[in-house]
Motif scaffolding. Structure first.
Motif, mmCIF file in Angstrom:
data_model
loop_
_atom_site.group_PDB
_atom_site.id
_atom_site.type_symbol
_atom_site.label_atom_id
_atom_site.label_comp_id
_atom_site.label_asym_id
_atom_site.label_seq_id
_atom_site.Cartn_x
_atom_site.Cartn_y
_atom_site.Cartn_z
ATOM 1 N N HIS A 84 0.804 -1.215 0.000
ATOM 2 C CA HIS A 84 0.000 0.000 0.000
ATOM 3 C C HIS A 84 0.842 1.273 0.000
ATOM 4 O O HIS A 84 0.313 2.360 -0.249
ATOM 5 N N TYR A 85 2.136 1.171 0.288
ATOM 6 C CA TYR A 85 2.942 2.368 0.527
ATOM 7 C C TYR A 85 4.168 2.405 -0.379
ATOM 8 O O TYR A 85 4.717 1.360 -0.746
ATOM 9 N N PRO A 86 4.609 3.623 -0.706
ATOM 10 C CA PRO A 86 5.906 3.724 -1.407
ATOM 11 C C PRO A 86 7.039 3.447 -0.430
ATOM 12 O O PRO A 86 6.838 3.415 0.794
ATOM 13 N N ARG A 87 8.207 3.249 -0.985
ATOM 14 C CA ARG A 87 9.394 3.005 -0.161
ATOM 15 C C ARG A 87 10.192 4.302 -0.041
ATOM 16 O O ARG A 87 10.637 4.873 -1.036
ATOM 17 N N SER A 88 10.366 4.795 1.173
ATOM 18 C CA SER A 88 11.136 6.018 1.401
ATOM 19 C C SER A 88 12.614 5.739 1.146
ATOM 20 O O SER A 88 13.202 4.841 1.748
ATOM 21 N N ARG A 89 13.197 6.529 0.244
ATOM 22 C CA ARG A 89 14.593 6.294 -0.155
ATOM 23 C C ARG A 89 15.505 7.496 0.065
ATOM 24 O O ARG A 89 16.705 7.327 0.237
ATOM 25 N N LEU A 90 14.933 8.725 -0.012
ATOM 26 C CA LEU A 90 15.780 9.900 -0.191
ATOM 27 C C LEU A 90 15.182 11.104 0.522
ATOM 28 O O LEU A 90 13.971 11.295 0.535
ATOM 29 N N VAL A 91 16.072 11.922 1.086
ATOM 30 C CA VAL A 91 15.702 13.233 1.617
ATOM 31 C C VAL A 91 16.518 14.279 0.863
ATOM 32 O O VAL A 91 17.728 14.120 0.679
ATOM 33 N N ARG A 103 18.908 31.731 2.465
ATOM 34 C CA ARG A 103 19.256 31.315 3.825
ATOM 35 C C ARG A 103 20.245 30.161 3.803
ATOM 36 O O ARG A 103 20.179 29.260 2.968
ATOM 37 N N VAL A 104 21.157 30.190 4.771
ATOM 38 C CA VAL A 104 22.224 29.201 4.891
ATOM 39 C C VAL A 104 21.812 28.157 5.928
ATOM 40 O O VAL A 104 21.516 28.504 7.084
ATOM 41 N N LEU A 105 21.798 26.887 5.542
ATOM 42 C CA LEU A 105 21.397 25.843 6.478
ATOM 43 C C LEU A 105 22.459 25.668 7.563
ATOM 44 O O LEU A 105 23.648 25.540 7.264
ATOM 45 N N PRO A 106 22.050 25.632 8.833
ATOM 46 C CA PRO A 106 23.017 25.433 9.922
ATOM 47 C C PRO A 106 23.672 24.055 9.833
ATOM 48 O O PRO A 106 23.022 23.061 9.490
ATOM 49 N N LEU A 107 24.941 23.992 10.159
ATOM 50 C CA LEU A 107 25.654 22.712 10.149
ATOM 51 C C LEU A 107 25.033 21.735 11.145
ATOM 52 O O LEU A 107 25.001 20.524 10.898
ATOM 53 N N SER A 108 24.539 22.241 12.271
ATOM 54 C CA SER A 108 23.934 21.365 13.278
ATOM 55 C C SER A 108 22.688 20.677 12.727
ATOM 56 O O SER A 108 22.422 19.500 13.019
ATOM 57 N N PHE A 109 21.906 21.403 11.910
ATOM 58 C CA PHE A 109 20.724 20.816 11.277
ATOM 59 C C PHE A 109 21.138 19.696 10.335
ATOM 60 O O PHE A 109 20.538 18.607 10.336
ATOM 61 N N LEU A 110 22.159 19.933 9.508
ATOM 62 C CA LEU A 110 22.599 18.926 8.550
ATOM 63 C C LEU A 110 23.150 17.692 9.257
ATOM 64 O O LEU A 110 22.921 16.559 8.821
ATOM 65 N N GLN A 111 23.856 17.911 10.349
ATOM 66 C CA GLN A 111 24.416 16.792 11.103
ATOM 67 C C GLN A 111 23.301 15.921 11.687
ATOM 68 O O GLN A 111 23.345 14.685 11.603
ATOM 69 N N GLU A 112 22.301 16.562 12.258
ATOM 70 C CA GLU A 112 21.183 15.805 12.842
ATOM 71 C C GLU A 112 20.368 15.112 11.756
ATOM 72 O O GLU A 112 19.923 13.972 11.922
ATOM 73 N N LEU A 113 20.189 15.790 10.630
ATOM 74 C CA LEU A 113 19.469 15.191 9.507
ATOM 75 C C LEU A 113 20.175 13.932 9.023
ATOM 76 O O LEU A 113 19.536 12.896 8.787
ATOM 77 N N ARG A 114 21.479 13.997 8.885
ATOM 78 C CA ARG A 114 22.228 12.827 8.414
ATOM 79 C C ARG A 114 22.108 11.673 9.396
ATOM 80 O O ARG A 114 22.001 10.505 8.986
ATOM 81 N N SER A 115 22.105 11.985 10.685
ATOM 82 C CA SER A 115 21.954 10.929 11.691
ATOM 83 C C SER A 115 20.605 10.226 11.534
ATOM 84 O O SER A 115 20.515 8.987 11.599
ATOM 85 N N ILE A 116 19.551 10.995 11.294
ATOM 86 C CA ILE A 116 18.219 10.413 11.094
ATOM 87 C C ILE A 116 18.190 9.595 9.809
ATOM 88 O O ILE A 116 17.645 8.487 9.769
ATOM 89 N N ALA A 117 18.785 10.136 8.750
ATOM 90 C CA ALA A 117 18.807 9.423 7.473
ATOM 91 C C ALA A 117 19.528 8.083 7.603
ATOM 92 O O ALA A 117 19.064 7.056 7.080
ATOM 93 N N LEU A 122 18.089 6.094 4.643
ATOM 94 C CA LEU A 122 17.801 7.034 3.570
ATOM 95 C C LEU A 122 19.087 7.703 3.085
ATOM 96 O O LEU A 122 20.037 7.880 3.846
ATOM 97 N N ALA A 123 19.100 8.093 1.828
ATOM 98 C CA ALA A 123 20.183 8.923 1.298
ATOM 99 C C ALA A 123 19.811 10.387 1.460
ATOM 100 O O ALA A 123 18.630 10.746 1.531
ATOM 101 N N VAL A 124 20.828 11.240 1.519
ATOM 102 C CA VAL A 124 20.626 12.692 1.608
ATOM 103 C C VAL A 124 21.253 13.332 0.373
ATOM 104 O O VAL A 124 22.445 13.188 0.126
ATOM 105 N N HIS A 125 20.423 14.033 -0.410
ATOM 106 C CA HIS A 125 20.923 14.802 -1.551
ATOM 107 C C HIS A 125 20.752 16.279 -1.269
ATOM 108 O O HIS A 125 19.696 16.711 -0.801
#
Length: 324
Positions: A84-91, A103-117, A122-125
């Motif tokens: 019933h669902y798609p497969r989450s692959r990418l953020v 706006r410039v993305l904070p490094l802390s946001f990117l670091q936490e995002l990568r940890s979740i990915a 998930l891959a991060v592009h």
């Protein structure tokens, strides 16, 4: 420079982002998660769905270009292979963020995002069309930002000044897949040397001058706040790179009319300023005006634009007084 194993020249940023989606999302019906105000979602014609068969789920883009990471987690499908669902692959993230005014993305946001990915496979592009501007604004090497991403798309034009071209970076395996995707999308140009030469100059000689664009954008923003009469509303805390978004205080003048006045010339202006000045801006999201600095806009040009904005504000006040 990117801290990645390999890279590939691609004609445009839109094609580069689409290639990244095609390589990361290997099966039709896979899903990527993007910000609802991201360039990939708003300005690229839904190419991931049209051409790659990839479904998009959106998270709410915040004012600083980030998104709520708890909301991201809530959008990740954990039930694969439930049919019933798609497969989450990418953020996908965007840095600097175009619609939100550079706006410039904070490094802390990117670091936490990568940890979740990593936790959810998930891959991060990064749509890093202006990631070099982000690196200059943060006073770090691009690789410090991109260590949190699996792939990146970096434009050689924009502030870097090349006439055309984007670099797509990633692992060797990723780029091997990207070569095939680029070919099928019509981007495998053989007559590439002259364009690549311009791109090399952009990366070797033009990064150092991006700070000039940032200074000019901030100088213009500060001048708008000092204009008398006070026609312009600017939040200086949001002016982080070479893009400025601002509002008009008087609703009787629309962003479209303002941009027409900035681009137009009349005899009164020539008398007041001693010359004709045409300034090209763009009416943008949420009744704002968008102005962008780049290689061809000097400090002197910026000062002329300030004078023109002051003149337009004064003329608008005179017009309002006469109407009253």
């Amino acid at each position: 420079m990117f801290g990645m194993e390999a890279a590939l020249y691609v004609p445009t940023g839109t094609m580069s982002n689409l290639i990244a989606v095609m390589v990361h999302c290997r099966e039709r019906g896979d899903e990527m998660i993007v910000g609802d105000l991201s360039h990939i979602h708003v300005y690229e014609q839904g190419g991931s769905a049209q051409l790659a068969g990839v479904h998009s789920a959106t998270v709410t883009t915040l004012g600083d270009g980030t998104f709520d990471l708890d909301q991201l987690i809530s959008k990740i499908h954990h039930r694969y292979p439930n049919p019933h669902y798609p497969r989450s692959r990418l953020v996908c993230v965007e840095n600097t963020h175009n619609i939100q005014g550079g706006r410039v993305l904070p490094l802390s946001f990117l670091q936490e995002l990568r940890s979740i990915a990593d936790k959810f496979g998930l891959a991060v592009h990064m749509d890093g069309a202006r990631v070099i501007n982000a690196a200059v604004a943060l006073a770090v090497q691009p690789s410090v930002i991109l260590q949190h991403c699996h792939s990146v798309s970096v434009c050689l034009n924009k502030g870097l000044g090349a006439p055309v071209g984007t670099m797509l970076g990633g692992s060797k395996d990723f780029i091997q897949g990207a070569v095939r995707a680029r070919k099928v999308l019509g981007g495998g140009m053989r007559q590439l040397a002259v364009l690549a030469a311009a791109g090399k100059i952009a990366l070797s000689d033009m990064i150092g001058r991006l700070e000039e664009d940032h200074r000019n954008a901030r100088r213009f923003a500060q001048a708008l706040l000092k204009c008398d009469p006070s026609l312009y509303r600017v939040d200086l805390t949001t002016v982080e790179s070479n893009i400025l978004r601002f509002c008009l205080r008087d609703r009787q003048m629309s962003p479209v009319e303002f941009c027409e006045r900035m681009a137009g010339v009349d005899e009164e202006e020539v008398k007041a300023l001693g010359q004709a000045v045409r300034v090209l801006m763009f009416p943008y999201f949420g009744d704002t005006v968008r102005a962008v600095w780049h290689l061809d806009i000097s400090e002197e040009d910026t000062q002329l634009a300030i004078q023109k904005a002051q003149f337009v504000a004064q003329q608008h006040k005179l017009k309002s007084v006469r109407a009253a």
